[in-house]
Design an enzyme around this catalytic site. Structure first.
Site, PDB file in Angstrom:
ATOM      1  N   GLY A  72       0.607  -1.290   0.067  1.00  0.00           N
ATOM      2  CA  GLY A  72       0.051  -0.211   0.198  1.00  0.00           C
ATOM      3  C   GLY A  72       0.841   1.130  -0.147  1.00  0.00           C
ATOM      4  N   ASP A 116      -8.398  -1.401   0.826  1.00  0.00           N
ATOM      5  CA  ASP A 116      -9.023   0.079   0.992  1.00  0.00           C
ATOM      6  C   ASP A 116      -9.387   0.630  -0.395  1.00  0.00           C
ATOM      7  OD1 ASP A 116      -8.727  -0.655   3.787  1.00  0.00           O
ATOM      8  OD2 ASP A 116      -7.010   0.439   3.811  1.00  0.00           O
ATOM      9  N   GLU A 171     -14.890   2.404   8.895  1.00  0.00           N
ATOM     10  CA  GLU A 171     -14.391   2.456  10.073  1.00  0.00           C
ATOM     11  C   GLU A 171     -13.777   3.985  10.424  1.00  0.00           C
ATOM     12  OE1 GLU A 171     -10.993  -0.140  10.198  1.00  0.00           O
ATOM     13  OE2 GLU A 171     -10.032   0.952   8.584  1.00  0.00           O
TER      14      GLU A 171
END
Ligand code: F6P
Length: 366
Positions: A117, A142, A237
């Protein structure tokens, strides 16, 4: 064809479905087309700093296409430029980049393929600036890496979240309850947005649109009055109330980004039950979204990314990430990737699509 003879792969950051498919694609193409020697560093940048690696043969990567996780292991902590040493509760950071670069030189590596990432790719960029030939491959559930429209692992996470929400629907209906589903995504709402739309969520709360708790409660009450005795709320979240902050689950001191989000679902659950008087339950999908076998889409996409990385090695094109723009593979300079997470633009088509069918994002409702 370039002249690379020996390459290495490492996987950094959180695991995600499809990593093994990338490792398999890179290794097979490098061996079949260019007879390269391929090695894998263990546990991300830990392996690079401490010279822990193993050979990846054709047979080693056979049969791993459908396997979740990463056969090489990973780390969300290891950073050669700020390497954490923990003693009791104290954490001390040291620059171990010389060790990492020496490992590459001593092994005579012609390229390091970094699958990760934004954190992993940011480190890859620093290594490149320090003279290491690197190629980056964007990985995260994500979907928040800048300069690429999509990352592998995202499709699988959305499918798992959607399956979970579908199952929660029946309990919500049977018990006439408000059900809240919290999904991962860090500071971006991509997973919540896609899975919320796919599963017909009534309210979708994402970090990009701070929510108004009174409005959310009122939507639930209005739905109830209209005979909709259950409501499904999908919350990312990283979501935050207007004027407020996201809920932090824990701090991992030695990590590149120490903040771990989580818990907003329970906060919302209590508030909504209190404001509406309706029975409310919260389910946190959490790491379930990162586990298990990748979807067909992610397997194909991961294979395309891995083989493209080898094409770049064959062309001596280093310092780039393989990205996707307008649905086509592109090469993005790694320094551009380091500019931060890609969140949902407020003019994104999916937001207006969802609003047009009555979905509430916690900011307004008609
Ligand atoms: O980046 C992937 C991710 O799963 C995020 O969605 C989440 O915020 C984070 O990693 C969780 O990290 P950890 O595995 O350290 O709990």
């Amino acid at each position: 064809m370039g002249n690379a003879k020996k390459i290495a792969i490492l996987t950094g950051g959180g695991d995600c479905p499809g990593i093994n498919a990338v490792i398999r694609a890179v290794t097979k193409k490098a061996i079949i087309e260019s007879r390269m020697e391929v090695i894998g560093f263990e546990d991300g940048y830990h392996g690079l700093v401490n010279n822990r690696h193993r050979e990846l043969s054709y047979n080693d990567v056979s049969g791993i296409l459908t396997l979740g996780g990463t056969i090489l292991g990973t780390s969300k902590i290891a950073n050669p430029y700020r390497y954490a040493f923990k003693q009791d509760e104290r954490v001390e950071f040291r620059d171990m980049s010389k060790n990492a670069i020496d490992t590459i030189k001593n092994l005579s590596l012609d390229c390091l393929v970094c699958i990760g990432g934004d954190g992993t790719l940011g480190i890859a960029n620093r290594l490149f600036e320090d003279g290491v030939p690197v190629i980056g491959i964007p990985k995260t559930i994500d979907n928040d890496i800048s300069e690429t429209e999509i990352t592998f692992g995202f499709d699988t996470a959305v499918q798992i979240a959607t399956d979970g929400i579908d199952r929660i629907h029946t309990t919500a209906q049977s018990h006439h309850r408000i059900m809240i589903l919290e999904v991962m995504g860090h500071n971006a709402g991509w997973i919540a947005l896609h899975s919320g739309i796919a599963s017909g969520g009534d309210i979708i709360i994402i970090p990009e649109i701070p929510y108004d708790i009174d409005l959310v409660a009122n939507v639930v009450i209005q739905r109830n009055k209209k005979g909709k005795r259950c409501s499904i709320i999908v919350v990312a979240e990283g979501a935050k109330p207007k004027g407020g902050e996201a809920v932090i689950k824990r701090l991992v001191k030695e990590s590149l980004d120490p903040v771990r989000l989580g818990g907003i679902g329970f906060v919302l659950g209590e508030q909504i039950e209190h404001l509406t008087g309706l029975e409310t339950r919260t389910v946190v999908m959490g790491h379930l979204l990162r586990g298990g076998t990748p979807t067909a889409y992610d397997r194909v996409f991961a294979t395309m990314l891995g083989t493209e990385a080898v094409t770049m090695i064959q062309q001596n094109t280093f310092g780039y990430m393989v990205g996707v723009k307008n649905g086509t593979l592109t090469h993005v300079p790694l320094k551009k990737v380091a500019k931060g997470p890609r969140t949902i633009p407020l003019n994104h088509d999916l937001l207006s699509t969802a609003r047009s069918i009555g979905t509430c994002f916690g900011d307004e409702w008609h």
